[in-house]
Design a protein around this motif. Sequence first.
Motif, mmCIF file in Angstrom:
data_model
loop_
_atom_site.group_PDB
_atom_site.id
_atom_site.type_symbol
_atom_site.label_atom_id
_atom_site.label_comp_id
_atom_site.label_asym_id
_atom_site.label_seq_id
_atom_site.Cartn_x
_atom_site.Cartn_y
_atom_site.Cartn_z
ATOM 1 N N GLU A 273 14.417 -0.984 -3.631
ATOM 2 C CA GLU A 273 14.643 -1.412 -2.399
ATOM 3 C C GLU A 273 13.694 -1.786 -1.651
ATOM 4 N N ARG A 274 12.212 -0.988 -1.873
ATOM 5 C CA ARG A 274 11.059 -1.290 -1.194
ATOM 6 C C ARG A 274 10.404 -2.457 -1.995
ATOM 7 N N VAL A 275 10.515 -2.471 -3.329
ATOM 8 C CA VAL A 275 10.049 -3.729 -3.958
ATOM 9 C C VAL A 275 10.485 -4.886 -3.457
ATOM 10 N N ALA A 276 12.105 -5.032 -3.325
ATOM 11 C CA ALA A 276 12.548 -6.097 -2.806
ATOM 12 C C ALA A 276 12.249 -6.752 -1.502
ATOM 13 N N ALA A 277 11.851 -5.500 -0.554
ATOM 14 C CA ALA A 277 11.321 -6.014 0.630
ATOM 15 C C ALA A 277 9.903 -6.607 0.725
ATOM 16 N N LEU A 278 9.237 -6.466 -0.425
ATOM 17 C CA LEU A 278 7.948 -7.246 -0.435
ATOM 18 C C LEU A 278 8.156 -8.901 -0.348
ATOM 19 N N MET B 164 17.730 5.394 -13.092
ATOM 20 C CA MET B 164 17.825 4.221 -12.146
ATOM 21 C C MET B 164 18.501 4.799 -10.898
ATOM 22 N N ALA B 165 19.129 5.732 -11.040
ATOM 23 C CA ALA B 165 19.807 6.001 -9.792
ATOM 24 C C ALA B 165 18.651 6.585 -9.055
ATOM 25 N N SER B 166 17.614 7.218 -9.560
ATOM 26 C CA SER B 166 16.679 7.784 -8.700
ATOM 27 C C SER B 166 15.506 6.840 -8.020
ATOM 28 N N HIS B 167 15.546 5.610 -8.916
ATOM 29 C CA HIS B 167 14.704 4.229 -8.657
ATOM 30 C C HIS B 167 15.369 3.371 -7.682
ATOM 31 N N ALA B 168 16.436 3.631 -7.158
ATOM 32 C CA ALA B 168 17.145 2.921 -6.156
ATOM 33 C C ALA B 168 16.411 2.742 -4.890
ATOM 34 N N ALA B 169 15.716 3.595 -4.151
ATOM 35 C CA ALA B 169 15.028 3.520 -3.110
ATOM 36 C C ALA B 169 13.802 2.716 -3.386
ATOM 37 N N TYR C 252 3.509 12.098 2.718
ATOM 38 C CA TYR C 252 4.466 11.765 2.348
ATOM 39 C C TYR C 252 5.133 11.975 1.050
ATOM 40 N N PRO C 253 6.329 12.181 0.538
ATOM 41 C CA PRO C 253 6.762 12.264 -0.795
ATOM 42 C C PRO C 253 6.784 11.186 -1.394
ATOM 43 N N LEU C 254 6.527 11.209 -2.636
ATOM 44 C CA LEU C 254 6.617 10.104 -3.579
ATOM 45 C C LEU C 254 8.001 9.651 -4.084
ATOM 46 N N LEU C 255 7.839 8.269 -4.136
ATOM 47 C CA LEU C 255 9.191 7.651 -4.951
ATOM 48 C C LEU C 255 8.601 7.335 -6.351
ATOM 49 N N ASP C 256 8.659 8.329 -7.077
ATOM 50 C CA ASP C 256 7.695 8.240 -8.249
ATOM 51 C C ASP C 256 8.295 7.118 -9.403
ATOM 52 N N TRP D 22 0.687 -1.210 0.013
ATOM 53 C CA TRP D 22 0.120 0.017 -0.052
ATOM 54 C C TRP D 22 0.967 1.154 0.013
ATOM 55 N N SER D 23 1.948 1.173 0.839
ATOM 56 C CA SER D 23 2.765 2.438 0.835
ATOM 57 C C SER D 23 4.125 2.332 -0.005
ATOM 58 N N LEU D 24 3.990 1.506 -1.075
ATOM 59 C CA LEU D 24 5.125 1.297 -1.822
ATOM 60 C C LEU D 24 5.679 2.504 -2.633
#
Length: 447
Positions: free
Chosen positions: A147-152, A139-144, A104-108, A58-60
């Motif tokens: 990481e959140r996707v990996a945690a799923l 891709m550098a901006s997608h790093a965070a 909260y800010p978006l990790l767009d 939900w908070s991805l």
Amino acid sequence: MGGFFRWSGLVVFGTVVIAVSLYTVSRLMPIPAEDAEALALIEAPRPMEGRNGFAALWSLRHDVPVAEAERLLAEDIIRFQTSPPWTVDRGVPPSPYRSVLEAYPLLDAEADSDILCRLGEGGCLRHVRERLDTLAPIMASHAALEERVAALDAYDYFRSPFPARPDTPLPAYQPLLSVQTSYAYAFARGDHEAGLRGVCRSGSIARKLVASGDNLIGGVIGTSLMDASLRLFVEMLAELPADHPLPEACEDAFRPDGAMVAGICPTMTGEGKYIDGGLRAQNGAEQPWHRRLMTGLFLDQRKTMAKGARRHAWFCGAQADVLIRADTPLGKHAPLSGGWTFSCVANAAGCLLENIAAPSLAGYAERFQDAEAELRAVAAWRALREHGADARPLAERLDEWQRAHPGGRRIRVGGSSYVLVIDLFNGRQSRVFSLLLPADGKAVPAP
């Protein structure tokens, strides 16, 4: 003249008596046993073992501390429950509900989406290599987000705790698909292990989405994620030696063990539960007096739910099981609606709603069947690739593999002597799924 009016009055009176009698009999008719059994299946508790990762999903897209995700989801649920539901009279969802995540800010994940790999088309590695420099800052901006996707993958399933309503919010699934480009980027730059780990993790998450049986959207996203992960996985393997060691997760993620088709029943029952909850919320919402009157007279909520439940429960029945085992398209045999029966006299609105909604299930089940068939085709591709030095014709070797692994979609050799092909039941994007096999044991890019 008096006789005319007297006979006219008798005719009108008789018509009214007949109509009321028919209505009364129709209203008093019990729910058919088959519909009642289907509704009981839809309403039965559906416990799952392990950890529910819905809060993380939900908070991805938001920069939210992982430890806070559960608390924020609980607050969002309260906000949603206390907001008025969407109704036909309003026409649009009401404004009071606003997710706490908006603070909260978006990790767009959707920014620069036009340069990311296009799903369902293949060729992601080639696409990335042609744009390495352009993709570097993205891709550098997608790093965070990556990481959140990996945690799923640390969770066991994803099931929404939001109450079912027509305006029930859904998580943003797009990041699960967009990070495929990140895995292709890592692989293209030479970090093969990172690329393989990422794509195999996506396959694992796809399995869990399908098995969750949350609703139809979540299940279909799971099949799309599996398709995208499979295509990229094959592209990566095609550039590596046949004996290249793979991360352990890759074997479990892409094993053709029936997991995709096993998700059909829970997904359809989950969708049925969601629809029933939406119907309850719609009828429980505040409505004008004339709509309440019409609803009371011509909508039997319980019968409507039972009528719809029969369509969803069919996918868990014996006929569907036989078709799945025979890998026959389910959409050609699944019931589209309950039709019009005598019970519709007193439930005209309910039957109308059910018949309008009915076609929405047609064709979706084949996506699960296609995902399972693709897993089997990739398993055959890997086995044949590992024995690339075998001089026998590919068709002969393929037939041998299929005899050793019976059941499932028939795999054939395509127009080229080194292409494996299966036909897809759901041909919205493509009618076939094809895999290019090395002709001489050397690695070649997948199409």
